[in-house]
Design an enzyme around this catalytic site. Structure first.
Site, PDB file in Angstrom:
ATOM      1  N   GLY A   1       0.830  -1.231   0.013  1.00 35.89           N
ATOM      2  CA  GLY A   1      -0.123  -0.104  -0.112  1.00 35.89           C
ATOM      3  C   GLY A   1       0.706   1.242  -0.178  1.00 35.89           C
ATOM      4  N   SER A   2       0.529   2.253   0.551  1.00 34.56           N
ATOM      5  CA  SER A   2       0.949   3.636   0.493  1.00 34.56           C
ATOM      6  C   SER A   2       2.229   3.660   1.497  1.00 34.56           C
ATOM      7  CB  SER A   2       0.036   4.632   0.880  1.00 34.56           C
ATOM      8  OG  SER A   2      -0.522   4.443   2.318  1.00 34.56           O
ATOM      9  N   THR A   3       3.227   4.402   1.275  1.00 38.12           N
ATOM     10  CA  THR A   3       4.357   4.741   2.017  1.00 38.12           C
ATOM     11  C   THR A   3       3.825   5.235   3.365  1.00 38.12           C
ATOM     12  OG1 THR A   3       5.765   4.765   0.276  1.00 38.12           O
ATOM     13  CG2 THR A   3       6.796   5.841   2.108  1.00 38.12           C
TER      14      THR A   3
ATOM     15  N   GLY B   1       2.603   2.251   5.457  1.00 33.03           N
ATOM     16  CA  GLY B   1       3.876   1.517   5.494  1.00 33.03           C
ATOM     17  C   GLY B   1       4.831   1.789   6.816  1.00 33.03           C
TER      18      GLY B   1
ATOM     19  N   GLU C   1       5.639  -3.593   0.674  1.00 28.02           N
ATOM     20  CA  GLU C   1       5.713  -3.313  -0.535  1.00 28.02           C
ATOM     21  C   GLU C   1       5.179  -1.887  -0.884  1.00 28.02           C
ATOM     22  OE1 GLU C   1       5.274  -2.424  -4.079  1.00 28.02           O
ATOM     23  OE2 GLU C   1       3.714  -4.276  -4.092  1.00 28.02           O
TER      24      GLU C   1
ATOM     25  N   CYS D   1       2.003   0.325  -8.546  1.00 30.21           N
ATOM     26  CA  CYS D   1       2.936   0.993  -7.649  1.00 30.21           C
ATOM     27  C   CYS D   1       4.401   0.668  -8.781  1.00 30.21           C
ATOM     28  CB  CYS D   1       3.383  -0.118  -6.456  1.00 30.21           C
ATOM     29  SG  CYS D   1       3.507  -1.671  -6.837  1.00 30.21           S
TER      30      CYS D   1
ATOM     31  N   GLU E   1       3.815  10.436  -6.107  1.00 34.39           N
ATOM     32  CA  GLU E   1       3.234   9.098  -6.822  1.00 34.39           C
ATOM     33  C   GLU E   1       1.837   9.817  -6.909  1.00 34.39           C
ATOM     34  OE1 GLU E   1       2.299   5.670  -4.206  1.00 34.39           O
ATOM     35  OE2 GLU E   1       3.027   4.445  -6.113  1.00 34.39           O
TER      36      GLU E   1
HETATM   37  P1  NAD Z   1      -3.477   2.593   1.848  1.00 30.22           P
HETATM   38  O1  NAD Z   1      -1.944   2.365   2.206  1.00 30.22           O
HETATM   39  O2  NAD Z   1      -4.250   3.879   2.521  1.00 30.22           O
HETATM   40  O3  NAD Z   1      -4.181   1.381   2.126  1.00 30.22           O
HETATM   41  C1  NAD Z   1      -3.590   0.239   1.910  1.00 30.22           C
HETATM   42  C2  NAD Z   1      -4.286  -1.019   2.998  1.00 30.22           C
HETATM   43  O4  NAD Z   1      -3.809  -0.437   3.991  1.00 30.22           O
HETATM   44  C3  NAD Z   1      -5.785  -0.880   3.001  1.00 30.22           C
HETATM   45  O5  NAD Z   1      -6.140  -2.353   3.298  1.00 30.22           O
HETATM   46  C4  NAD Z   1      -6.067  -0.328   4.175  1.00 30.22           C
HETATM   47  O6  NAD Z   1      -7.352  -0.427   4.857  1.00 30.22           O
HETATM   48  C5  NAD Z   1      -4.954  -0.529   5.175  1.00 30.22           C
HETATM   49  N1  NAD Z   1      -4.749   0.625   6.147  1.00 30.22           N
HETATM   50  C6  NAD Z   1      -4.961   1.894   5.918  1.00 30.22           C
HETATM   51  N2  NAD Z   1      -4.697   2.474   7.276  1.00 30.22           N
HETATM   52  C7  NAD Z   1      -4.294   1.518   8.155  1.00 30.22           C
HETATM   53  C8  NAD Z   1      -3.900   1.398   9.657  1.00 30.22           C
HETATM   54  N3  NAD Z   1      -3.804   2.467  10.314  1.00 30.22           N
HETATM   55  N4  NAD Z   1      -3.652   0.465  10.056  1.00 30.22           N
HETATM   56  C9  NAD Z   1      -3.703  -0.952   9.403  1.00 30.22           C
HETATM   57  N5  NAD Z   1      -3.944  -0.761   8.011  1.00 30.22           N
HETATM   58  C10 NAD Z   1      -4.163   0.343   7.615  1.00 30.22           C
HETATM   59  O7  NAD Z   1      -3.496   2.788   0.523  1.00 30.22           O
HETATM   60  P2  NAD Z   1      -5.013   3.347  -0.245  1.00 30.22           P
HETATM   61  O8  NAD Z   1      -5.873   4.220   0.449  1.00 30.22           O
HETATM   62  O9  NAD Z   1      -5.508   2.132  -0.667  1.00 30.22           O
HETATM   63  O10 NAD Z   1      -4.205   4.159  -1.562  1.00 30.22           O
HETATM   64  C11 NAD Z   1      -3.636   5.026  -1.147  1.00 30.22           C
HETATM   65  C12 NAD Z   1      -2.416   5.728  -1.799  1.00 30.22           C
HETATM   66  O11 NAD Z   1      -1.655   4.482  -1.637  1.00 30.22           O
HETATM   67  C13 NAD Z   1      -2.568   5.574  -3.336  1.00 30.22           C
HETATM   68  O12 NAD Z   1      -2.974   6.751  -3.802  1.00 30.22           O
HETATM   69  C14 NAD Z   1      -1.280   5.083  -3.825  1.00 30.22           C
HETATM   70  O13 NAD Z   1      -0.238   6.150  -3.734  1.00 30.22           O
HETATM   71  C15 NAD Z   1      -0.668   4.102  -2.728  1.00 30.22           C
HETATM   72  N6  NAD Z   1      -1.100   2.710  -3.195  1.00 30.22           N
HETATM   73  C16 NAD Z   1       0.100   2.204  -3.302  1.00 30.22           C
HETATM   74  C17 NAD Z   1       0.024   0.706  -3.788  1.00 30.22           C
HETATM   75  C18 NAD Z   1       1.202  -0.292  -3.998  1.00 30.22           C
HETATM   76  O14 NAD Z   1       0.862  -1.311  -4.816  1.00 30.22           O
HETATM   77  N7  NAD Z   1       2.417   0.049  -3.601  1.00 30.22           N
HETATM   78  C19 NAD Z   1      -1.301   0.102  -3.945  1.00 30.22           C
HETATM   79  C20 NAD Z   1      -2.431   0.807  -3.693  1.00 30.22           C
HETATM   80  C21 NAD Z   1      -2.105   2.121  -3.212  1.00 30.22           C
END
Ligand code: NAD
Length: 494
Positions: free
Chosen positions: A237-239, A242, A260, A294, A388
């Protein structure tokens, strides 16, 4: 609330899955939409903090009694092979529901399911290929060896862009290694994994080996990250999230974390490149899934001597891209209104910072479709050159020397992917050694393979997925010292 739902004629559970049973989630119900039509598709249960605790307890019990080291590795592999066959036999309904939930053209979801099956089968075959080593310690009274053992209970948290692939990349190596799983889908795309979990019941995995807790990040995800009995968290997910998870993991029980994360990947076009081919790869490597990946090559670096010619070819290629719901579309809608607004805002910023070559707006007036958009004259200090965007927006930059290209390419906090287009056989390996990125593609963009490790440098993540490295990420090392010398002299004489 109903215990099942029907989407496009496919009936499947709407509850959460703990210890081999579908149970009511006690979190807030979650509405799930089709982003291409903006219509409500389903309302599903979510897991509360208490539900997460039950799921972790079930996973712990299975790890200690029925799965983990209690099931032979070849049996774990055999069950995963069987699971892949069951999924394949049901692929039509999975693809139908996933395409509606994600807004992607069907052929892309079919391809994603194909890659997911390949990953499951790769790890099924890898399950019994794990071995430790014997280590020479220059002592005739001792032997020392290592064992590779599963880490334990693993929490998976994934994003919305590739729900099938993210699920397969995570659960397959985890189960193959003997770990047990508590899996959280993304808020926007929880449906296909509900179907996959239902199919999993036909396979014969022991109760508790796999648990599904649909839910929102701040509640369900946070509870997994804080839980003191989760041994590892694997996140995509997002940095920003992460980093938050890494610190939460450290402050709870110091659970292992693999990440990742995002990227702003450079795609470098040198003057010797086949420009027509490079223009097509650049378009493919960015507009695949509407830029919602990503790995996309969102910074296209072009040598000054061929800049104008390349830009013409690239813009022409981009203008041929069809956007929409139909199967001949190259990409579909963005995932949500939030993502749609965010991308359009970046485009407005881009219009002030650089030159708009094509695109720059929405497509139609229903669904979250955005035109393939190209900005030229971008530099790394611009917002659209650094951040990004996660949408169909290309930034084209100019460089003059090889050294300058490398410096611009590496001038980013990310380091996920990169590509080089050149016909100079010595330039390709020379530049690839200097790029700070987990993957370098030469004269292509995007290919991934289940047997090839994938992951990022710098703020793009920790650890690798796929390949044997991907299995290693779910194992820990136990060192065993065995003494077989004479009885210990007593009292000690040194
Ligand atoms: P996000 O990082 O917010 O969410 C990814 C996952 O993390 C989701 O399942 C979400 O429910 C979970 N999450 C969110 N907050 C959390 C917390 N406090 N504790 C534990 N889990 C939590 O990403 P998003 O909202 O899906 O997208 C936002 C941005 O992330 C996008 O605009 C993009 O820049 C990036 N992104 C990156 C990837 C990648 O493959 N690297 C994939 C999707 C999105």
């Amino acid at each position: 609330m109903a215990t099942t739902q029907t989407v496009l004629g496919v009936e499947f559970p709407s509850q959460i899955f703990i210890n081999g049973e579908w149970v009511k989630g006690t979190g807030e119900p979650l509405d799930v939409y089709n982003p291409a039509t903006e219509e409500l598709l389903a309302t599903i249960d979510t897991a509360s903090v208490a539900d997460v605790d039950l799921a972790v307890k079930a996973a712990r019990a299975a790890f200690e009694t029925t799965w983990g080291l209690n099931t032979p590795s070849a049996t774990r592999g055999r069950l995963l092979f069987k699971f892949a066959d069951i999924i394949e036999a049901n692929s039509e309904m999975i693809v139908k529901v996933e395409a509606a939930n994600n807004g992607k053209p069907t052929k892309w979801v079919e391809a994603e399911l194909g890659s997911s099956l390949a990953a499951i089968r790769f790890f099924a075959g890898a399950a019994d290929k794990v071995s430790g080593s014997t280590i020479e310690v220059d002592d005739n009274s001792k032997q020392v060896f290592t064992r590779r053992e599963p880490i334990g209970v693993v929490a998976h948290i994934v994003p919305w862009n590739f729900p099938l692939m993210m699920w397969a990349w995570k659960i397959a190596p985890a189960l193959a290694s003997g770990c047990t799983v508590v899996f959280k889908t993304a808020e926007a795309t929880p449906l296909s994994v509900l179907i996959l979990t239902k199919l999993m019941q036909e396979v014969g995995f022991p109760k508790g080996a796999f648990n599904l807790v649909s839910g929102v990040g701040k509640v369900t995800g946070q509870a997994l990250a804080e839980h003191p009995d989760v041994d590892k968290i694997a996140f995509t997910g997002s940095t920003a999230i992460g980093k938050h998870l890494a610190s939460t993991a450290a402050l709870s029980n110091l659970k292992v974390v693999t990440l990742e994360l995002g990227g702003k990947s450079p795609n470098i076009i040198f003057s010797s490149a086949n420009l027509q081919e490079a223009a097509r790869w650049a378009a493919f490597g960015l507009f695949e899934t509407g830029g919602q990946s990503c790995i996309v090559g969102s910074r296209i670096l072009v040598q000054d001597t061929v800049y104008d010619e390349f830009l013409k070819l690239f813009v022409a290629a981009v203008k041929e891209i069809k956007v929409g719901k139909d199967d001949d579309s190259f990409y579909g809608s963005l995932i949500s209104k939030v993502q749609f607004d965010k991308v359009l805002k970046y485009i407005e910023t881009g219009k002030k910072e650089a030159k708009l070559e094509t695109g720059g707006g929405r497509v139609g007036d229903k669904g979250y479709f955005v035109q393939p958009t190209v900005f030229s004259g971008v530099t790394n200090d611009m917002v659209i050159g650094r951040e990004e965007i996660f949408g169909p927006v290309a930034s084209v930059l100019k460089f003059s020397t090889e050294a300058e290209a490398i410096a611009i390419a590496n001038d980013t906090s990310y380091g996920l992917a990169s590509a080089i287009h050149s016909t100079d056989a010595s330039q390709l390996p020379r530049v690839s050694r200097k790029l700070k990125a987990g993957t370098v593609w030469l004269n292509c963009y995007s290919p991934l393979h289940p047997s090839v490790p994938f992951g990022g440098y710098k703020s793009s993540g920790w650890g690798r997925e796929l390949g044997m490295n991907g299995l290693e990420a779910y194992l820990t090392t136990k060192t065993v010292h065995q003494y077989f010398g004479e009885d210990l002299q007593w009292p000690f004489k040194l």
